[in-house]
Design an enzyme around this catalytic site. Sequence first.
Site, mmCIF file in Angstrom:
data_model
loop_
_atom_site.group_PDB
_atom_site.id
_atom_site.type_symbol
_atom_site.label_atom_id
_atom_site.label_comp_id
_atom_site.label_asym_id
_atom_site.label_seq_id
_atom_site.Cartn_x
_atom_site.Cartn_y
_atom_site.Cartn_z
ATOM 1 N N PRO A 96 -10.934 -2.601 14.948
ATOM 2 C CA PRO A 96 -9.969 -1.788 15.690
ATOM 3 C C PRO A 96 -9.245 -2.572 16.790
ATOM 4 C CG PRO A 96 -12.056 -0.629 15.461
ATOM 5 C CD PRO A 96 -12.296 -2.025 14.989
ATOM 6 N N GLU A 123 -21.992 -1.017 16.043
ATOM 7 C CA GLU A 123 -21.218 -1.055 17.279
ATOM 8 C C GLU A 123 -20.164 -2.149 17.289
ATOM 9 O OE1 GLU A 123 -20.003 0.145 21.041
ATOM 10 O OE2 GLU A 123 -21.297 1.122 19.571
ATOM 11 N N ARG A 161 -0.059 -6.170 -4.335
ATOM 12 C CA ARG A 161 1.131 -5.622 -5.008
ATOM 13 C C ARG A 161 2.366 -6.484 -4.776
ATOM 14 N NH1 ARG A 161 4.540 -2.134 -2.846
ATOM 15 N NH2 ARG A 161 4.311 -0.649 -4.562
ATOM 16 N N ASP A 176 10.631 -1.018 -1.116
ATOM 17 C CA ASP A 176 9.654 -0.150 -0.469
ATOM 18 C C ASP A 176 9.967 0.029 1.012
ATOM 19 O OD1 ASP A 176 8.124 0.390 -2.658
ATOM 20 O OD2 ASP A 176 6.688 -1.210 -2.318
#
Length: 258
Positions: A96, A123, A161, A176
């Site tokens: 994160p 953690e 992709r 895209d």
Amino acid sequence: MRIDVLTLFPEMFTGVFGSSILGKANDKGIVSLNTLNFRDFANNKHNTVDDMPYGGGGGMVLKAEPIFGAVEHLLEGSAEARETEAVKPRIILMCPQGKPFSQSLARELSSEKHLIFICGHYEGYDERIREHLVTDELSVGDYVLTGGELPAMVVVDAVVRLLPGVLGNEQSAITDSFSDGLLEYPHYTRPAEFRGWKVPDALLSGHHAEIDKWRRRQSLERTLERRPELLEQAELTAEERNWLRALQAERENTAKNR
């Protein structure tokens, strides 16, 4: 391209790596998708991969030894590593705290020959993994998940992709959303009219220049409406910027008059 994923739950990747675009790319030999359980590299009789943090606190922290051992095992067994030291993998920590993942990063990673993803749990990681092993830290959003497996799947899918030969229509990846910094324009297919809702005339005209102009304008308008911050970095002509300013002013006037 070779992609290795270090995870405590390799079974999570079975369906993803064996299905749809990723499965076809793997079957074609365009990419080699592999998982490795880093618990196999724990150096204790209980095969534990985590421990309590120094200094106290809640949660458990992933130990350095099994992660380093797993990566070193992959490098020793890599044909590319044996042939030349110049080919070094990008070792990516899913976290994160990492750099937000984007389409531009997907394009950058798609040019690599070997990617190694590290999926954590608990953690966090022993800081020495960050400092002395990984080359990149990536995040897929400002939220916390149980582990790094789902984010790794997202990044792998976005990267694979873009590899030549993976998509049946190479134009798909070019048009895209985010490929040019903007959101993609709307799409329509048959019938030309459904429940009184008609396909825009420009798409039915057969005039390619008019179609391209309509799609570009729709892409700009949709980005202005949904993700206006993207326009700050997008490559726009002076005419397009003027058109967007006029459109924005028109919307503001409409909102005031309501």
